[in-house]
Design a protein around this motif. Sequence first.
Motif, PDB file in Angstrom:
ATOM      1  N   UNK A  57       5.573  15.335  -5.187  1.00  0.00           N
ATOM      2  CA  UNK A  57       5.855  14.797  -3.866  1.00  0.00           C
ATOM      3  C   UNK A  57       5.438  13.336  -3.795  1.00  0.00           C
ATOM      4  N   UNK A  58       6.249  12.491  -3.196  1.00  0.00           N
ATOM      5  CA  UNK A  58       5.900  11.073  -3.105  1.00  0.00           C
ATOM      6  C   UNK A  58       4.953  10.812  -1.952  1.00  0.00           C
ATOM      7  N   UNK A  59       4.248   9.676  -2.039  1.00  0.00           N
ATOM      8  CA  UNK A  59       3.499   9.212  -0.885  1.00  0.00           C
ATOM      9  C   UNK A  59       4.456   8.637   0.130  1.00  0.00           C
ATOM     10  N   UNK A  60       4.113   8.691   1.396  1.00  0.00           N
ATOM     11  CA  UNK A  60       4.959   8.114   2.431  1.00  0.00           C
ATOM     12  C   UNK A  60       4.986   6.601   2.302  1.00  0.00           C
ATOM     13  N   UNK A  61       6.154   5.955   2.437  1.00  0.00           N
ATOM     14  CA  UNK A  61       6.220   4.502   2.397  1.00  0.00           C
ATOM     15  C   UNK A  61       5.293   3.904   3.439  1.00  0.00           C
ATOM     16  N   UNK A  62       4.498   2.912   2.997  1.00  0.00           N
ATOM     17  CA  UNK A  62       3.585   2.258   3.921  1.00  0.00           C
ATOM     18  C   UNK A  62       2.214   2.921   3.954  1.00  0.00           C
ATOM     19  N   UNK A  63       2.060   4.067   3.309  1.00  0.00           N
ATOM     20  CA  UNK A  63       0.783   4.762   3.339  1.00  0.00           C
ATOM     21  C   UNK A  63      -0.172   4.246   2.280  1.00  0.00           C
ATOM     22  N   UNK A  64       0.363   3.510   1.302  1.00  0.00           N
ATOM     23  CA  UNK A  64      -0.466   3.046   0.208  1.00  0.00           C
ATOM     24  C   UNK A  64      -0.607   4.096  -0.891  1.00  0.00           C
ATOM     25  N   UNK A  65      -0.091   5.322  -0.672  1.00  0.00           N
ATOM     26  CA  UNK A  65      -0.113   6.359  -1.699  1.00  0.00           C
ATOM     27  C   UNK A  65       1.065   6.158  -2.640  1.00  0.00           C
ATOM     28  N   UNK A  66       0.843   6.382  -3.911  1.00  0.00           N
ATOM     29  CA  UNK A  66       1.923   6.239  -4.870  1.00  0.00           C
ATOM     30  C   UNK A  66       1.824   7.304  -5.937  1.00  0.00           C
ATOM     31  N   UNK A  67       1.798   8.581  -5.522  1.00  0.00           N
ATOM     32  CA  UNK A  67       1.551   9.662  -6.462  1.00  0.00           C
ATOM     33  C   UNK A  67       2.802  10.438  -6.826  1.00  0.00           C
ATOM     34  N   UNK A  68       3.992   9.918  -6.466  1.00  0.00           N
ATOM     35  CA  UNK A  68       5.227  10.575  -6.875  1.00  0.00           C
ATOM     36  C   UNK A  68       5.571  10.226  -8.305  1.00  0.00           C
TER      37      UNK A  68
ATOM     38  N   UNK B  10      -0.080 -12.399  -8.778  1.00  0.00           N
ATOM     39  CA  UNK B  10      -1.230 -11.741  -8.160  1.00  0.00           C
ATOM     40  C   UNK B  10      -1.086 -11.730  -6.645  1.00  0.00           C
ATOM     41  N   UNK B  11      -0.581 -12.816  -6.085  1.00  0.00           N
ATOM     42  CA  UNK B  11      -0.418 -12.914  -4.635  1.00  0.00           C
ATOM     43  C   UNK B  11       0.670 -11.970  -4.130  1.00  0.00           C
ATOM     44  N   UNK B  12       1.842 -12.001  -4.765  1.00  0.00           N
ATOM     45  CA  UNK B  12       2.960 -11.218  -4.233  1.00  0.00           C
ATOM     46  C   UNK B  12       2.777  -9.721  -4.456  1.00  0.00           C
ATOM     47  N   UNK B  13       1.969  -9.343  -5.448  1.00  0.00           N
ATOM     48  CA  UNK B  13       1.748  -7.919  -5.679  1.00  0.00           C
ATOM     49  C   UNK B  13       0.989  -7.270  -4.525  1.00  0.00           C
ATOM     50  N   UNK B  14       0.309  -8.081  -3.707  1.00  0.00           N
ATOM     51  CA  UNK B  14      -0.349  -7.538  -2.524  1.00  0.00           C
ATOM     52  C   UNK B  14       0.676  -6.955  -1.549  1.00  0.00           C
ATOM     53  N   UNK B  15       1.870  -7.551  -1.514  1.00  0.00           N
ATOM     54  CA  UNK B  15       2.916  -7.058  -0.623  1.00  0.00           C
ATOM     55  C   UNK B  15       3.567  -5.791  -1.168  1.00  0.00           C
ATOM     56  N   UNK B  16       3.437  -5.562  -2.472  1.00  0.00           N
ATOM     57  CA  UNK B  16       4.044  -4.381  -3.074  1.00  0.00           C
ATOM     58  C   UNK B  16       3.228  -3.114  -2.822  1.00  0.00           C
ATOM     59  N   UNK B  17       1.926  -3.277  -2.714  1.00  0.00           N
ATOM     60  CA  UNK B  17       1.056  -2.103  -2.651  1.00  0.00           C
ATOM     61  C   UNK B  17       1.444  -1.108  -1.561  1.00  0.00           C
ATOM     62  N   UNK B  18       1.727  -1.537  -0.316  1.00  0.00           N
ATOM     63  CA  UNK B  18       2.100  -0.559   0.718  1.00  0.00           C
ATOM     64  C   UNK B  18       3.465   0.093   0.478  1.00  0.00           C
ATOM     65  N   UNK B  19       4.277  -0.489  -0.422  1.00  0.00           N
ATOM     66  CA  UNK B  19       5.615   0.038  -0.676  1.00  0.00           C
ATOM     67  C   UNK B  19       5.644   1.049  -1.813  1.00  0.00           C
ATOM     68  N   UNK B  20       4.520   1.186  -2.513  1.00  0.00           N
ATOM     69  CA  UNK B  20       4.458   2.038  -3.692  1.00  0.00           C
ATOM     70  C   UNK B  20       4.603   3.517  -3.311  1.00  0.00           C
TER      71      UNK B  20
END
Length: 371
Positions: free
Chosen positions: A9-20, A81-91
């Motif tokens: 099961x994937x994490x919900x977008x915006x949750x910061x979970x990325x376990x799918x 390094x800077x732009x990867x901060x924006x990726x984290x909530x999308x994982x």
Amino acid sequence: MGGGGQLTEPGEPGSGRGDGVYTWEEVQRHCNRNDQWMVIDRKVYNTTQWAKRHPGGFRVIGHYAGEDATEAFTAFHPDLKFVKKFLKPLLIGELAATEPSHDRNKNAAVIEDFNTLRDQLESKGLFRAQPLFFCLQLGQILVLDALAWLIIWIWGTSWTLTFLCSVILAIAQTQAGWLQHDFGHLSVFKKTSWNHLLHKFVMGHLKYGIKKIKFLPYHHQHKYFLLAYFHAMIIYTVLWRRDWVDLAWIISYYIRFLCCYVPMYGVFGSIALICFVRCLESHWFVWVTQMNHLPMDIDHEKHRDWVTMQLQSTCNIETSLFNDWFTGHLNFQIEHQMPRHNYHLVAPMVHALCEKHGIPYQVKTMWRGLV
């Protein structure tokens, strides 16, 4: 589980979970405007909502929906390094361990060699700018700008001197166009904010333009105007973009220009001078920027590795002191994403990589490129 299925099961977008955990087939299903996933370094991201807020525009993300975007992501973002901060909530997860790192018919060997070459160039410092080079470029523009005004102020406003003044101003404007391009690509300063500031100064105050609006993949979309451009830029900047900072930079140019030339030409004469200079400069700019883009077949770019795709959609123009100056080093269109004073050092290495993998590396004469 069957091919293409979600393995956990994937994490919900915006949750910061990325376990799918996903297969490529599952990722590739999410490739339309209202449902976009992409893969970067084997991580799977749901970019559906972020695409609307993406500073580079939604099209560049949409182009990679359902695909591996690692190479494009690295190329377009100098400060990873800077732009990867924006990726984290999308994982939302990652590729299954049994899945390859690259989708479809992308050439893994080319990608590996290209990444190795990039690391070599980084280690040699070829992505670091030389401040003196860019100071000299700025000095050239300022000297030409001052020379054009001094010619008229000292010797008068005859037709011959006015034409000479116009040519010199057009050269200054074109060279300012090449310099703003360097800042726009964030290839001068390490800090993005400094690049943006100098970009606005050169583009707005020295070149009376507006910065690029949004870019499509690989080909920049600029808005330039030949006739009535002043009113068009003001209306566009104020009513459409509501960018008061850009408006202030544009107005600063006209205040300076009119203060210099109205005493000698009057208001209408000064406006006519600007229009003529703009006509000369615009033709120069358009011919140079299109000569290594327009003739290329760029209609079928999707699902190819970054290097192959770029080499199919652009070419170089032969290098010489004149060609490099005349084009602002845009004759090295293939190498392009680094400080331009290093293009000539990098080009042979890129050419060697292309020869190794049988990828066409086109170099044309200036005449053939223009034709």
